[in-house]
Design an enzyme around this catalytic site. Structure first.
Site, PDB file in Angstrom:
ATOM      1  N   THR A  76      72.846  40.411  55.043  1.00  0.00           N
ATOM      2  CA  THR A  76      71.767  39.899  54.202  1.00  0.00           C
ATOM      3  C   THR A  76      71.509  38.465  54.625  1.00  0.00           C
ATOM      4  O   THR A  76      72.452  37.688  54.754  1.00  0.00           O
ATOM      5  CB  THR A  76      72.112  40.021  52.706  1.00  0.00           C
ATOM      6  OG1 THR A  76      71.190  39.265  51.979  1.00  0.00           O
ATOM      7  CG2 THR A  76      73.511  39.552  52.369  1.00  0.00           C
ATOM      8  N   GLU A  84      73.837  43.582  48.355  1.00  0.00           N
ATOM      9  CA  GLU A  84      75.202  43.503  47.818  1.00  0.00           C
ATOM     10  C   GLU A  84      75.500  44.563  46.769  1.00  0.00           C
ATOM     11  O   GLU A  84      76.653  44.798  46.428  1.00  0.00           O
ATOM     12  CB  GLU A  84      75.418  42.125  47.155  1.00  0.00           C
ATOM     13  CG  GLU A  84      75.533  40.965  48.103  1.00  0.00           C
ATOM     14  CD  GLU A  84      74.190  40.350  48.499  1.00  0.00           C
ATOM     15  OE1 GLU A  84      73.160  41.052  48.408  1.00  0.00           O
ATOM     16  OE2 GLU A  84      74.175  39.175  48.890  1.00  0.00           O
ATOM     17  N   LYS A  94      61.012  23.520  38.507  1.00  0.00           N
ATOM     18  CA  LYS A  94      61.517  22.631  37.454  1.00  0.00           C
ATOM     19  C   LYS A  94      60.532  21.495  37.242  1.00  0.00           C
ATOM     20  O   LYS A  94      60.404  20.607  38.085  1.00  0.00           O
ATOM     21  CB  LYS A  94      62.896  22.105  37.797  1.00  0.00           C
ATOM     22  CG  LYS A  94      63.565  21.456  36.604  1.00  0.00           C
ATOM     23  CD  LYS A  94      65.068  21.462  36.690  1.00  0.00           C
ATOM     24  CE  LYS A  94      65.667  21.344  35.298  1.00  0.00           C
ATOM     25  NZ  LYS A  94      67.095  21.207  35.305  1.00  0.00           N
ATOM     26  N   TRP A 117      61.970  24.710  32.892  1.00  0.00           N
ATOM     27  CA  TRP A 117      61.765  25.724  33.931  1.00  0.00           C
ATOM     28  C   TRP A 117      60.418  26.424  33.790  1.00  0.00           C
ATOM     29  O   TRP A 117      60.014  26.775  32.685  1.00  0.00           O
ATOM     30  CB  TRP A 117      62.861  26.786  33.853  1.00  0.00           C
ATOM     31  CG  TRP A 117      64.245  26.287  34.110  1.00  0.00           C
ATOM     32  CD1 TRP A 117      65.267  26.219  33.201  1.00  0.00           C
ATOM     33  CD2 TRP A 117      64.777  25.790  35.339  1.00  0.00           C
ATOM     34  NE1 TRP A 117      66.389  25.710  33.796  1.00  0.00           N
ATOM     35  CE2 TRP A 117      66.126  25.443  35.108  1.00  0.00           C
ATOM     36  CE3 TRP A 117      64.249  25.610  36.622  1.00  0.00           C
ATOM     37  CZ2 TRP A 117      66.958  24.923  36.101  1.00  0.00           C
ATOM     38  CZ3 TRP A 117      65.078  25.098  37.608  1.00  0.00           C
ATOM     39  CH2 TRP A 117      66.402  24.759  37.352  1.00  0.00           C
TER      40      TRP A 117
HETATM   41  P1  AMP Z   1      67.877  41.930  49.410  1.00  0.00           P
HETATM   42  O1  AMP Z   1      69.354  41.839  49.405  1.00  0.00           O
HETATM   43  O2  AMP Z   1      67.249  41.443  50.670  1.00  0.00           O
HETATM   44  O3  AMP Z   1      67.419  43.300  49.044  1.00  0.00           O
HETATM   45  O4  AMP Z   1      67.318  40.957  48.285  1.00  0.00           O
HETATM   46  C1  AMP Z   1      67.758  41.047  46.956  1.00  0.00           C
HETATM   47  C2  AMP Z   1      66.901  40.171  46.076  1.00  0.00           C
HETATM   48  O5  AMP Z   1      65.577  40.678  45.979  1.00  0.00           O
HETATM   49  C3  AMP Z   1      67.369  40.102  44.649  1.00  0.00           C
HETATM   50  O6  AMP Z   1      68.444  39.215  44.472  1.00  0.00           O
HETATM   51  C4  AMP Z   1      66.106  39.647  43.930  1.00  0.00           C
HETATM   52  O7  AMP Z   1      65.915  38.248  44.031  1.00  0.00           O
HETATM   53  C5  AMP Z   1      65.017  40.317  44.717  1.00  0.00           C
HETATM   54  N1  AMP Z   1      64.580  41.524  43.986  1.00  0.00           N
HETATM   55  C6  AMP Z   1      64.963  42.786  44.187  1.00  0.00           C
HETATM   56  N2  AMP Z   1      64.330  43.618  43.342  1.00  0.00           N
HETATM   57  C7  AMP Z   1      63.534  42.852  42.559  1.00  0.00           C
HETATM   58  C8  AMP Z   1      62.625  43.112  41.474  1.00  0.00           C
HETATM   59  N3  AMP Z   1      62.380  44.334  41.038  1.00  0.00           N
HETATM   60  N4  AMP Z   1      61.998  42.055  40.914  1.00  0.00           N
HETATM   61  C9  AMP Z   1      62.204  40.807  41.362  1.00  0.00           C
HETATM   62  N5  AMP Z   1      63.029  40.495  42.375  1.00  0.00           N
HETATM   63  C10 AMP Z   1      63.695  41.510  42.964  1.00  0.00           C
END
Ligand code: AMP
Length: 550
Positions: free
Chosen positions: A189, A333, A443, A448
């Protein structure tokens, strides 16, 4: 006292056993280079080829625990890798084809990949690694595309065609008995800071995740479904769907590299797809196409949408076409399914606008996983009152407990919980509403602002196709929000900042209104199709400079 049950391991080999014995006739379809052309196969054929592939890998010197990478689009051959590599005891490492060469080089070397399964069409993207990945002994070329140059062939000890490689394997491979805690697959990641981090899935975590993903109140997958994931197989195991669909015997349709709205709609129509999955930036243009052309997708019942926040306008728009968008949240993760939005029975009587508000949340935590929110400053656990805002933390049997060979891994964990870096509220029914990423919150004057909420409202404006909001440094307020807006093509000349400001003013607090609206032809996206706010901040840096000088 111990129970009397068998200590039978939870392994991907069991999913393979099911598709071989119970579902051999079920179709597996891959879109080919030429539009309208498809390769048609079945789970039975896939299983037979998986035997040969595992045997060929073993003959080529791949041993249990060795890392075998894939650099490929969504195709049947990639699915074969998904089974053969872990089931013979090796570790499948899906490489993100959209990363920069320097990141790829780091990842391949960090994982010490021994072999790479490479789509022919992606050879040019892999070429910059020539001479820089000394652990790679074997390259297997898959699928359609031009043959690589002689120089490419000479750069690796062995380069072989996939079909020829299969022929070098036996018809029956004697699967080893695998410990369920053994590594099955890994995926890196890429955070915005530091080196990419490796997450390693076990057989056990993959089987448990597949079971949960298939449940009626999760993706609700059944043998009768025709599943097409428009989420790449190089990203978080395509949300675990290849395994979950195989477990229940659902047919699989592979879009290959073609993720544009027109091709996807054609494929859904032609193959009678019933369930699909993808990030919002896949579905926004599909909805646009359906609206403009009046085309219908009567077979498509559900789409799982996550990766970034699904705008309410998208959820409502797809519903008008009889397509239920199920909003989901997850991370590499978390295998990756963490939460999913399904309407609880006791909410059925809510008015439509409140139902849409529920549907727009990231939903409730999935079975086997626990969650909590923790105050950003004090580290105290916060109540599930729908108001308290804190970092979302999770734990469970398919949540990573560390990162692969990473000395800085412990920063991401707190008392046995994974710190997601996402900021959320949780309401008394358990619905999680993501407010932002910790790093994307704006911020302003010590308070926020949720960039996601402002974006969602903007994307509900009829003249707006996409909108991303970022915080930029401000001399007086610390940060102030700026919106980058992509107008719908037919409104690119008549959209104004004033009308957007007025529209937003009826929906959010006055001090949340972006100081500037910048109209752009597109929002920069990350390698997996999310808004790339880091790049956007660089692109809009001159706005902050102007503020600093005024
Ligand atoms: P990744 O590991 O590249 O899949 O990224 C994970 C991140 O994507 C999460 O920690 C969130 O910040 C974002 N994410 C995943 N699903 C959503 C969702 N439905 N709404 C908003 N953010 C999301």
């Amino acid at each position: 006292m111990l129970g009397t049950m068998m200590d039978y391991p939870l392994t991907i080999n069991h999913i393979l056993w099911r598709l071989e014995r119970l579902f051999p006739r079920k179709p597996v379809v891959t879109q080919r280079l030429e539009e309208g052309q498809a390769t048609r196969s079945s789970y039975g054929e896939v299983a037979a080829r998986v035997h040969r592939l595992a045997s060929a890998l073993s003959r080529a010197g791949i041993r249990p625990g060795d890392r075998v990478a894939t650099f490929a689009w969504n195709t049947q051959t990639h699915l074969e890798c998904y089974f053969a590599i872990p089931c013979m005891g090796a570790v499948m490492h899906t490489l993100n084809i959209r990363l920069f060469p320097a990141q790829l080089e780091y990842i391949v070397n960090h994982a010490e990949d021994k072999a790479v399964f490479l789509d022919r069409s992606l050879v040019p993207a892999f070429e910059p690694l020539i001479g820089k990945v000394p652990t790679v002994q074997l390259v297997v070329l898959m699928n359609e595309g031009p043959e690589p140059s002689a120089a490419f062939r000479e750069a690796f000890p062995q380069v072989v065609d996939y079909e020829e490689f299969l022929r070098s394997g036996d018809e029956h491979f004697a699967w080893p008995r695998i410990d369920e805690r053994q590594a099955a697959a890994m995926c890196y990641t890429s955070g915005t800071t530091g080196n990419p981090k490796g997450v390693v899935y076990t057989h056990r975590s993959t089987v448990l995740h597949s079971l949960v993903a298939a449940l009626p109140d999760s993706m609700g997958l059944s043998e009768r479904d025709v599943v097409m994931y428009a989420v790449p197989m190089f990203h978080a195991n395509a949300w675990g769907i290849p395994y979950a669909a195989a477990l229940v015997g659902a047919s699989q349709v592979f879009p290959n590299r073609y993720l544009d709205a027109e091709r996807l709609v054609n494929l859904i129509e032609r193959e009678g797809v019933t369930v699909s999955a993808g990030v919002p930036t896949i579905w926004i243009p599909i909805l646009d196409l359906l609206e403009k052309t009046g085309r219908k997708l009567p077979t498509l019942k559900r789409v799982i949408c996550g990766g970034s926040a699904a705008p309410p306008a998208l959820i409502a728009g797809l519903a008008q076409h009889g397509i239920q968008l199920i909003h989901a949240w997850g991370m590499t993760e978390t295998s990756p399914l963490g939460s999913l939005c399904r309407m609880r029975s006791w909410l059925d009587d809510l008015p439509d606008d409140q139902k849409l508000a529920v549907r727009s949340t990231q939903g409730t935590i999935v079975p086997l996983v626990e969650c909590r929110i923790v105050d950003l400053e004090s580290g105290q656990e916060l109540p599930w009152d729908g108001k308290s805002v804190g970092e979302l933390q999770v734990r469970g049997p398919y949540i990573t407990g560390t990162y692969y060979n990473d000395p800085a891994a412990s920063e991401k964990f707190m008392d046995g919980w994974l710190r997601t870096g996402d900021v959320a509220t949780i309401d008394p029914d358990g619905y999680i509403r993501l407010v932002d990423r910790t790093k994307d919150l704006v911020k302003s004057g010590g308070e926020w602002i949720s960039s996601v909420e402002v974006e969602n409202h903007l994307m509900a404006h009829p003249k707006v196709l996409e909108a991303a909001v970022i915080g930029l440094p401000h001399p007086r307020w610390q940060e102030r929000p700026v919106a980058a807006v992509v107008p719908r093509p037919e409104h690119k000349d008549d959209i104004t900042a004033e009308e957007l400001r007025e529209f937003l003013a009826q929906r959010v607090a006055k001090w949340w209104l972006p100081d500037e609206f910048v109209f752009v032809p597109e929002v920069p996206k990350t390698s997996v199709g999310k808004f790339d706010k880091k790049v956007l901040r660089e692109q809009l840096a001159q706005v902050a400079q102007r503020w600093a000088q005024s």
